[in-house]
Design a protein around this motif. Structure first.
Motif, mmCIF file in Angstrom:
data_model
loop_
_atom_site.group_PDB
_atom_site.id
_atom_site.type_symbol
_atom_site.label_atom_id
_atom_site.label_comp_id
_atom_site.label_asym_id
_atom_site.label_seq_id
_atom_site.Cartn_x
_atom_site.Cartn_y
_atom_site.Cartn_z
ATOM 1 N N MET A 1 -4.303 50.201 -50.935
ATOM 2 C CA MET A 1 -3.607 51.539 -50.929
ATOM 3 C C MET A 1 -2.247 51.067 -50.951
ATOM 4 O O MET A 1 -1.861 50.193 -50.446
ATOM 5 C CB MET A 1 -3.873 52.025 -49.441
ATOM 6 N N ASN A 2 -1.529 51.552 -51.755
ATOM 7 C CA ASN A 2 -0.161 51.628 -51.991
ATOM 8 C C ASN A 2 0.468 52.490 -51.055
ATOM 9 O O ASN A 2 0.029 53.295 -50.407
ATOM 10 C CB ASN A 2 0.325 51.948 -53.392
ATOM 11 N N ASP A 3 1.953 52.313 -51.015
ATOM 12 C CA ASP A 3 2.739 52.902 -50.145
ATOM 13 C C ASP A 3 2.731 54.445 -50.398
ATOM 14 O O ASP A 3 2.837 55.375 -49.169
ATOM 15 C CB ASP A 3 4.127 52.547 -50.253
ATOM 16 N N THR A 4 2.868 55.065 -51.535
ATOM 17 C CA THR A 4 2.423 56.386 -51.651
ATOM 18 C C THR A 4 1.556 56.979 -50.955
ATOM 19 O O THR A 4 1.390 58.091 -50.503
ATOM 20 C CB THR A 4 2.751 56.947 -53.064
ATOM 21 N N THR A 5 0.293 56.288 -51.248
ATOM 22 C CA THR A 5 -0.982 57.007 -50.672
ATOM 23 C C THR A 5 -0.701 56.873 -49.236
ATOM 24 O O THR A 5 -1.329 57.773 -48.411
ATOM 25 C CB THR A 5 -2.155 56.059 -51.288
ATOM 26 N N LEU A 6 -0.302 55.965 -48.533
ATOM 27 C CA LEU A 6 -0.152 55.709 -47.187
ATOM 28 C C LEU A 6 0.880 56.809 -46.505
ATOM 29 O O LEU A 6 0.419 57.479 -45.594
ATOM 30 C CB LEU A 6 0.397 54.337 -46.602
ATOM 31 N N LEU A 7 1.753 57.221 -47.286
ATOM 32 C CA LEU A 7 2.979 58.167 -46.727
ATOM 33 C C LEU A 7 2.170 59.362 -46.700
ATOM 34 O O LEU A 7 2.277 60.273 -45.952
ATOM 35 C CB LEU A 7 4.068 57.940 -47.660
ATOM 36 N N LYS A 8 1.270 59.612 -47.899
ATOM 37 C CA LYS A 8 0.719 61.029 -48.212
ATOM 38 C C LYS A 8 -0.421 61.165 -47.019
ATOM 39 O O LYS A 8 -0.384 62.333 -46.169
ATOM 40 C CB LYS A 8 -0.100 60.983 -49.545
ATOM 41 N N LYS A 9 -1.099 60.355 -46.690
ATOM 42 C CA LYS A 9 -2.112 60.219 -45.407
ATOM 43 C C LYS A 9 -1.298 60.565 -44.180
ATOM 44 O O LYS A 9 -1.645 61.244 -43.230
ATOM 45 C CB LYS A 9 -2.861 58.884 -45.504
ATOM 46 N N VAL A 10 -0.107 59.809 -44.037
ATOM 47 C CA VAL A 10 0.671 59.916 -42.780
ATOM 48 C C VAL A 10 1.069 61.259 -42.639
ATOM 49 O O VAL A 10 1.040 62.198 -41.283
ATOM 50 C CB VAL A 10 1.797 58.962 -42.503
#
Length: 91
Positions: A1-10
C-alpha cells in the motif's frame, strides 16, 4: 500500500469514529431519558420535618423491645476437648 491509500483509509476510519461517537452520545441521551421516564426522574420523596416529628412521636408506643434472656451457665466437662468433626465428601 502506498501513502495515499493509507491516508485515505485513515480519513475514512476517522470519519467513522466521529460518526460512531455521535451515535453513541445520542443513544446515551435516549437511554438517560428513558431511565428518567421509567423510574420517575428526580422526585423528592423525603419526609419534611413536621412529618418526621409526627412519626417519631408514635414510635415508643409501637416499638416493644424484647426482654433479654438470661444466659445459660456454661457447662464444662472434665477431660480433653474433642477434635472438630468433619463431614466426608460424597463420591
Amino acid at each position: 500500500m502506498n501513502d495515499t491509500t493509507l491516508l485515505k483509509k485513515v480519513d475514512e476510519l476517522s470519519a467513522r469514529v466521529v460518526t460512531l461517537e455521535t451515535e453513541n452520545r445520542l443513544l446515551r441521551k435516549k437511554l438517560d431519558q428513558y431511565i428518567r421516564h421509567y423510574f420517575g426522574g428526580q422526585r423528592n420523596e423525603g419526609l419534611d420535618k413536621q412529618q418526621l416529628e409526627l412519626l417519631l412521636q408514635g414510635l415508643p408506643n409501637v416499638i416493644v423491645l424484647p426482654k433479654p434472656e438470661p444466659k445459660p451457665a456454661a457447662t464444662s466437662r472434665p477431660g480433653t476437648p474433642h477434635p472438630v468433626r468433619r463431614m466426608l465428601a460424597e463420591d
